[in-house]
Design a protein around this motif. Structure first.
Motif, PDB file in Angstrom:
ATOM      1  N   UNK A 340       0.815  -1.210   0.000  1.00 46.67           N
ATOM      2  CA  UNK A 340       0.000   0.000   0.000  1.00 46.67           C
ATOM      3  C   UNK A 340       0.847   1.257   0.000  1.00 46.67           C
ATOM      4  N   UNK A 341       0.197   2.364  -0.321  1.00 42.13           N
ATOM      5  CA  UNK A 341       0.861   3.668  -0.349  1.00 42.13           C
ATOM      6  C   UNK A 341       0.204   4.549   0.701  1.00 42.13           C
ATOM      7  N   UNK A 342       0.982   5.227   1.476  1.00 44.25           N
ATOM      8  CA  UNK A 342       0.450   6.038   2.566  1.00 44.25           C
ATOM      9  C   UNK A 342       0.542   7.523   2.215  1.00 44.25           C
ATOM     10  N   UNK A 343      -0.584   8.226   2.382  1.00 46.15           N
ATOM     11  CA  UNK A 343      -0.630   9.678   2.240  1.00 46.15           C
ATOM     12  C   UNK A 343      -1.261  10.228   3.509  1.00 46.15           C
ATOM     13  N   UNK A 344      -0.422  10.847   4.333  1.00 41.30           N
ATOM     14  CA  UNK A 344      -0.915  11.306   5.627  1.00 41.30           C
ATOM     15  C   UNK A 344      -1.333  10.107   6.455  1.00 41.30           C
ATOM     16  N   UNK A 421      -6.262  14.977  -4.229  1.00 38.22           N
ATOM     17  CA  UNK A 421      -5.582  14.814  -5.510  1.00 38.22           C
ATOM     18  C   UNK A 421      -5.359  13.346  -5.825  1.00 38.22           C
ATOM     19  N   UNK A 422      -5.016  12.563  -4.801  1.00 33.04           N
ATOM     20  CA  UNK A 422      -4.755  11.138  -4.998  1.00 33.04           C
ATOM     21  C   UNK A 422      -6.030  10.383  -5.355  1.00 33.04           C
ATOM     22  N   UNK A 423      -7.096  10.607  -4.595  1.00 33.44           N
ATOM     23  CA  UNK A 423      -8.332   9.842  -4.845  1.00 33.44           C
ATOM     24  C   UNK A 423      -8.990  10.242  -6.162  1.00 33.44           C
ATOM     25  N   UNK A 424      -8.943  11.538  -6.488  1.00 32.01           N
ATOM     26  CA  UNK A 424      -9.537  11.983  -7.761  1.00 32.01           C
ATOM     27  C   UNK A 424      -8.773  11.389  -8.934  1.00 32.01           C
TER      28      UNK A 424
END
Length: 601
Positions: A340-344, A421-424
């Motif tokens: 997985x990739x973590x953002x915040x 930005x990531x989810x869009x």
């Protein structure tokens, strides 16, 4: 006139002196008077005969001249003339691009009553209920025997019903002329046409006004006498529309979906060739709108224009195409797609727990990698990503010529932090209509030049904004072709038509927040033929579910993609596209800085 006396005194005296008979004088004068009277009578008779002869000659001459004019004129069908005032509304027809009628007018009649003129009101009420079972005999009895002087019974009736009312023989039942709107193709293109109803009306006339769709959007134009009855020609192709609706309806049943929508658009013109939303309705008998509950539960709801859906992985081509255009990546650039990739505090995973490791940009699209797409979006930055989506039209309602268009404004996040930005980037967090998606794909397939959707045939469009370079747009289409050849869209491959497209499966949001665990919207956005893009097809299923070899599946690759393939297989020949042998075009590699050959954390 001075009359000569029968016995003039002077002559009588002379006759007596000479011994003549005075009576002979009277007889002579009387004969002269009778001769004068007869002469005058003969003159009067001659005058009358002369004028009568002239009158007969003029009459026969007029009839002969009219017969000559009719004999020399072109034959035409006689028109039935009705008494009463002229119908106010002479609404123009609506046709498809080939002139086939989609909406027209039908002369009919209304039925009303003058109770004070009725002879047997109770019998009339019983007979009317026999003809019109939806009426109530008690209500009619009350209206006919009360103090009312005027009662509307039916706003429009058929010729058969009119004859049946005639047979009642009630002088208080009267008819008024009506021009009603008729949709001869029934359900076909129902959401586009919308429907019409009566506006201002009286016993001798009625105004037909549009209530939805193009009927409402072009209501003033359709009623404008200055157009001299010219029809409104839509961009639809009736044959293609009917074929798509049939396939879409069958696919909706096979995939056990709650609803479905399909949009077929010409890439270079933006003209909508076919657009369907299911379930639909018959505009000849338009149902009432829902007053509560989910609007999408109503057959009046136009999913293609009004639906606001998170369109899932169909969005992934946008950040990738933009990054290629900005020379940040190329199709062969390797990206760290380790999951997985973590953002915040948030983790971004792949579908079904996949971990692809390192992927090329092309394979990010082919394998539909969430993490890989986010990595590319991070190269763009939130501001450039947002600006590009805005140029594609995802922030405003579509300019389609329908009254429902303003209600389809996308749901766009107010803030655009890194996680948004990531989810869009992979189609979540921004909800738009399938028509928005079709327009954006048409722009990419049109060499990056902005396309505006329209329902009007041969409407000249100004050159759109160049939002993407032609080369980047061409590469994006090639990537989409690879999705169908060897990716999640393989079930959409139609031999000979070079289908390029992207699947997208998005969980449906709950009204109270969060997402359903077993309800999705599956979408397949496609371009064909890939080597010379001419058409865009976007097909979406609401809450589909199918049973395959691996068990139950809701993914777009198993639900919407095969239905889209069948639509293309059916409509491509109708569009004049011939199957061809595909020629694989090589990807164009651009020189890139070494630091971008491998993009990682």
């Amino acid at each position: 006139m001075i009359r000569t006396p029968l016995r003039p005194l002077a002559r009588i005296l002379r006759a007596r002196e000479t011994g003549e008979n005075p009576d002979a004088i009277e007889a002579e004068n009387r004969a002269q008077r009778h001769a004068a009277i007869q002469e005058r009578a003969r003159g009067s008779a001659r005058t009358r005969l002369f004028f009568m002869s002239c009158a007969f000659a003029l009459a026969f001459g007029t009839v002969g001249a009219k017969m000559g004019v009719l004999a020399a004129s072109q034959p035409s069908e006689p028109r039935v003339q009705t008494t009463g005032a002229q119908i106010i509304s002479q609404r123009a027809d609506i046709t498809d691009r080939h002139g086939r009628v989609l909406a027209t007018n039908l002369l009919t009649h209304s039925l009303y009553a003058h109770p004070q003129q009725m002879v047997e009101p109770e019998r009339a009420a019983r007979e009317l209920v026999r003809i019109f079972p939806d009426l109530e005999v008690e209500r009619l009895d009350k209206d006919f025997t009360g103090k009312r002087t005027f009662v509307w019974i039916k706003k429009k009736i058929s010729p058969e019903q009119m004859q049946a009312v005639h047979d009642i023989g009630e002088p208080g039942l009267l008819f008024g002329p009506r021009e009603m709107r008729l949709y001869p193709n029934g359900h076909i293109a129902a959401h586009i046409l919308g429907g019409a109803t009566f506006g201002k009306e009286d016993v001798a006339s009625a105004e037909v006004v549009g209530v939805a769709g193009v009927e409402k959007a072009f209501d003033h134009w359709l009623r404008d006498p200055a157009n001299d009855g010219a029809p409104l020609m839509l961009s639809l192709d009736l044959t293609v529309q009917a074929a798509m609706e049939e396939v879409l309806g069958n696919g909706m049943k096979v995939m056990n979906a709650k609803g479905a929508t399909g949009i077929l658009m010409e890439i270079k013109t933006g003209e909508i060739v076919a657009m369907a939303s299911l379930p639909d309705f018959d505009p000849n008998d338009r149902p009432r709108p829902l007053l509560k509950g989910d609007p999408s539960d109503s057959p009046l709801f136009n999913r293609a224009v009004q639906g606001q859906y998170e369109l899932g992985s169909t969005f992934k081509i946008f950040p990738v195409a933009q990054a290629i255009d900005l020379k940040l990546v190329s199709p062969t650039t390797m990206i760290n797609a380790k999951a997985p990739m973590k953002i915040g505090k948030y983790l971004i995973n792949e579908f079904r727990g996949h971990n692809y490791g390192t992927l090329s940009v092309t394979d990010i699209i082919v394998k539909s990698s969430n993490v890989g797409t986010v990595r590319v979006a991070q190269l763009l930055g939130p501001d450039r990503q947002r600006d590009f989506l805005q140029k594609l039209g995802f922030f405003d309602p579509t300019p389609i010529e329908m009254s429902e268009a303003p209600t389809g404004k996308p749901l766009v996040p107010k803030r655009w932090p890194a996680v948004t930005s990531a989810t869009v980037a992979f189609g979540h967090g921004l909800a738009a209509s399938p028509l928005h998606l079709a327009t954006a794909y048409a722009t990419v397939a049109n060499g990056g030049k902005r396309v505006m959707p329209t329902l009007i045939h041969d409407r000249s469009q100004r050159g759109g904004e160049q939002v993407l370079s032609p080369e980047a747009a061409r590469i994006a289409v090639q990537m989409l072709r690879q999705v169908v050849v060897r990716g999640s869209g393989r079930s959409a491959n139609v031999e000979g038509y070079e289908v390029a497209g992207k699947t997208g499966t998005a969980d449906k949001p709950r009204p109270t927040g969060g997402y359903y665990g077993n309800k999705v919207v599956s979408t397949f956005a496609s371009v064909f033929p890939a080597s010379d893009p001419q058409y865009v097809l976007v097909l979406s299923l609401d809450e589909p579910s199918t049973i395959g070899a691996g068990g139950e599946s809701r993914t777009a690759g198993a639900t919407s993609a095969p239905v889209a393939a069948e639509v293309i297989r059916r409509v491509a020949p109708l569009l004049g596209l011939r199957p061809s042998t595909e020629t694989q075009l090589p990807m164009v590699e651009r020189p890139l800085p070494d630091r971008l050959k491998l993009v990682s954390n």
